[in-house]
Design a protein around this motif. Sequence first.
Motif, mmCIF file in Angstrom:
data_model
loop_
_atom_site.group_PDB
_atom_site.id
_atom_site.type_symbol
_atom_site.label_atom_id
_atom_site.label_comp_id
_atom_site.label_asym_id
_atom_site.label_seq_id
_atom_site.Cartn_x
_atom_site.Cartn_y
_atom_site.Cartn_z
ATOM 1 N N ILE A 1 0.868 -1.182 0.000
ATOM 2 C CA ILE A 1 0.000 0.000 0.000
ATOM 3 C C ILE A 1 0.899 1.225 0.000
ATOM 4 C CG2 ILE A 1 -1.738 1.317 1.262
ATOM 5 C CD1 ILE A 1 -2.599 -1.241 2.635
ATOM 6 N N ASN A 2 0.683 2.142 -0.933
ATOM 7 C CA ASN A 2 1.428 3.402 -0.957
ATOM 8 C C ASN A 2 0.645 4.463 -0.203
ATOM 9 O OD1 ASN A 2 3.809 2.826 -2.480
ATOM 10 N ND2 ASN A 2 2.493 2.589 -4.267
ATOM 11 N N ILE A 3 1.259 5.012 0.835
ATOM 12 C CA ILE A 3 0.657 6.059 1.670
ATOM 13 C C ILE A 3 1.328 7.387 1.310
ATOM 14 C CG2 ILE A 3 0.208 6.817 4.039
ATOM 15 C CD1 ILE A 3 -1.053 4.110 3.476
ATOM 16 N N ASP A 4 0.517 8.418 1.018
ATOM 17 C CA ASP A 4 1.089 9.714 0.667
ATOM 18 C C ASP A 4 1.408 10.525 1.924
ATOM 19 O OD1 ASP A 4 -1.320 10.810 1.547
ATOM 20 O OD2 ASP A 4 -2.054 11.263 -0.470
ATOM 21 N N LYS A 5 1.923 11.738 1.717
ATOM 22 C CA LYS A 5 2.352 12.583 2.844
ATOM 23 C C LYS A 5 1.191 13.039 3.728
ATOM 24 C CE LYS A 5 6.532 14.123 0.662
ATOM 25 N NZ LYS A 5 7.393 15.204 0.270
ATOM 26 N N ASN A 6 -0.044 12.940 3.227
ATOM 27 C CA ASN A 6 -1.225 13.284 4.019
ATOM 28 C C ASN A 6 -1.804 12.065 4.725
ATOM 29 O OD1 ASN A 6 -1.164 15.996 3.169
ATOM 30 N ND2 ASN A 6 -2.175 15.433 1.258
ATOM 31 N N PHE A 7 -1.075 10.948 4.690
ATOM 32 C CA PHE A 7 -1.482 9.678 5.298
ATOM 33 C C PHE A 7 -2.782 9.144 4.710
ATOM 34 C CE2 PHE A 7 1.282 11.706 8.424
ATOM 35 C CZ PHE A 7 2.250 10.724 8.536
ATOM 36 N N LYS A 8 -2.923 9.305 3.419
ATOM 37 C CA LYS A 8 -4.051 8.753 2.661
ATOM 38 C C LYS A 8 -3.503 7.677 1.732
ATOM 39 C CE LYS A 8 -6.989 12.026 3.981
ATOM 40 N NZ LYS A 8 -7.943 11.765 4.992
ATOM 41 N N VAL A 9 -4.364 6.743 1.336
ATOM 42 C CA VAL A 9 -3.944 5.692 0.410
ATOM 43 C C VAL A 9 -3.779 6.299 -0.980
ATOM 44 C CG1 VAL A 9 -4.577 3.505 -0.674
ATOM 45 C CG2 VAL A 9 -5.089 3.890 1.735
ATOM 46 N N LYS A 10 -2.552 6.258 -1.480
ATOM 47 C CA LYS A 10 -2.259 6.755 -2.825
ATOM 48 C C LYS A 10 -2.581 5.674 -3.847
ATOM 49 C CE LYS A 10 1.590 8.858 -5.330
ATOM 50 N NZ LYS A 10 3.009 9.219 -5.219
ATOM 51 N N SER A 11 -2.145 4.452 -3.575
ATOM 52 C CA SER A 11 -2.425 3.314 -4.448
ATOM 53 C C SER A 11 -2.134 2.032 -3.678
ATOM 54 C CB SER A 11 -1.579 3.364 -5.718
ATOM 55 O OG SER A 11 -0.212 3.230 -5.389
ATOM 56 N N TYR A 12 -2.619 0.915 -4.212
ATOM 57 C CA TYR A 12 -2.304 -0.382 -3.629
ATOM 58 C C TYR A 12 -2.388 -1.445 -4.710
ATOM 59 C CZ TYR A 12 -7.362 -1.181 -3.483
ATOM 60 O OH TYR A 12 -8.675 -1.340 -3.817
ATOM 61 N N GLU A 13 -1.684 -2.543 -4.468
ATOM 62 C CA GLU A 13 -1.697 -3.649 -5.425
ATOM 63 C C GLU A 13 -3.036 -4.355 -5.338
ATOM 64 O OE1 GLU A 13 1.556 -6.244 -4.583
ATOM 65 O OE2 GLU A 13 3.035 -4.673 -4.865
ATOM 66 N N LYS A 14 -3.700 -4.456 -6.465
ATOM 67 C CA LYS A 14 -5.006 -5.117 -6.481
ATOM 68 C C LYS A 14 -4.847 -6.605 -6.742
ATOM 69 C CE LYS A 14 -7.652 -1.122 -7.697
ATOM 70 N NZ LYS A 14 -8.847 -0.633 -8.261
ATOM 71 N N VAL A 15 -5.861 -7.353 -6.359
ATOM 72 C CA VAL A 15 -5.899 -8.778 -6.616
ATOM 73 C C VAL A 15 -5.924 -8.973 -8.133
ATOM 74 C CG1 VAL A 15 -7.253 -10.872 -6.216
ATOM 75 C CG2 VAL A 15 -7.180 -9.092 -4.482
ATOM 76 N N PRO A 16 -5.207 -9.965 -8.690
ATOM 77 C CA PRO A 16 -5.204 -10.150 -10.146
ATOM 78 C C PRO A 16 -6.604 -10.211 -10.745
ATOM 79 C CG PRO A 16 -3.569 -11.568 -9.164
ATOM 80 C CD PRO A 16 -4.312 -10.905 -8.034
ATOM 81 N N TYR A 17 -7.554 -10.771 -10.030
ATOM 82 C CA TYR A 17 -8.936 -10.839 -10.509
ATOM 83 C C TYR A 17 -9.467 -9.436 -10.785
ATOM 84 C CZ TYR A 17 -13.975 -11.606 -10.365
ATOM 85 O OH TYR A 17 -15.308 -11.607 -10.655
ATOM 86 N N ASP A 18 -9.196 -8.491 -9.872
ATOM 87 C CA ASP A 18 -9.651 -7.110 -10.070
ATOM 88 C C ASP A 18 -8.961 -6.451 -11.252
ATOM 89 O OD1 ASP A 18 -11.383 -7.226 -7.962
ATOM 90 O OD2 ASP A 18 -10.040 -6.221 -6.547
ATOM 91 N N ARG A 19 -7.660 -6.743 -11.421
ATOM 92 C CA ARG A 19 -6.907 -6.128 -12.510
ATOM 93 C C ARG A 19 -7.430 -6.553 -13.870
ATOM 94 N NH1 ARG A 19 -0.871 -7.418 -11.070
ATOM 95 N NH2 ARG A 19 -1.734 -8.577 -9.351
ATOM 96 N N TYR A 20 -7.818 -7.813 -14.008
ATOM 97 C CA TYR A 20 -8.213 -8.352 -15.303
ATOM 98 C C TYR A 20 -9.724 -8.482 -15.476
ATOM 99 C CZ TYR A 20 -3.271 -9.435 -15.232
ATOM 100 O OH TYR A 20 -1.915 -9.334 -15.139
ATOM 101 N N MET A 21 -10.500 -7.939 -14.556
ATOM 102 C CA MET A 21 -11.948 -8.084 -14.600
ATOM 103 C C MET A 21 -12.555 -7.484 -15.870
ATOM 104 S SD MET A 21 -14.376 -9.401 -13.167
ATOM 105 C CE MET A 21 -16.118 -9.376 -13.274
ATOM 106 N N LYS A 22 -12.089 -6.310 -16.303
ATOM 107 C CA LYS A 22 -12.640 -5.671 -17.499
ATOM 108 C C LYS A 22 -12.353 -6.520 -18.734
ATOM 109 C CE LYS A 22 -12.499 -0.989 -15.773
ATOM 110 N NZ LYS A 22 -11.917 0.340 -15.857
ATOM 111 N N ILE A 23 -11.136 -7.040 -18.833
ATOM 112 C CA ILE A 23 -10.778 -7.867 -19.988
ATOM 113 C C ILE A 23 -11.643 -9.130 -20.016
ATOM 114 C CG2 ILE A 23 -8.925 -9.260 -21.020
ATOM 115 C CD1 ILE A 23 -6.971 -7.158 -19.859
ATOM 116 N N LEU A 24 -11.790 -9.763 -18.846
ATOM 117 C CA LEU A 24 -12.602 -10.977 -18.782
ATOM 118 C C LEU A 24 -14.066 -10.680 -19.097
ATOM 119 C CD1 LEU A 24 -11.067 -12.652 -15.597
ATOM 120 C CD2 LEU A 24 -10.785 -13.372 -17.969
ATOM 121 N N SER A 25 -14.564 -9.546 -18.656
ATOM 122 C CA SER A 25 -15.949 -9.172 -18.951
ATOM 123 C C SER A 25 -16.169 -8.977 -20.439
ATOM 124 C CB SER A 25 -16.322 -7.885 -18.218
ATOM 125 O OG SER A 25 -16.262 -8.078 -16.844
#
Length: 143
Positions: A98-122
């Motif tokens: 999980i990448n946390i920015d200087k404001n202590f908010k979530v900047k980004s995080y690694e998603k589950v492969p299922y989430d990453r490829y969901m659009k392609i599979l759909s």
Amino acid sequence: MNLKIFLGAILLNVSLFAHGVFYEVVDGAIGIRVTAPNNIAISNATITIYAPEASLPFTKGKTDVNGNFAFMPDSYGEWRVKINVPSNHGPHLKDFKINIDKNFKVKSYEKVPYDRYMKILSVLGFLLGIFGIIILFKNRKKG
């Protein structure tokens, strides 16, 4: 006499506050929800959080009955999360960042492969469905 009773009552009330429970709500917590593929919450999953560039855990705990776990980061950067879900056929392990920015908010995080490829599979599922309908109509006309 009344002054002594008044002062005694004040001291008694002040000492009662020493045994109370106080709380405050603080912004900046990072929440993680652990679920099974069918979106059912997984309770008692062990979560270990590592601060950026640390080898010792920052915090460790278990998810609640709703599959939730939260922690308060004390620095920004790339935090590592390890999830261990025990089962009768062996543990299920997940490790992500999980990448946390200087404001202590979530900047980004690694998603589950299922989430990453969901659009392609759909899209593939949609195209295969249309192709199947076309083949069905073509075979009906021949019959």
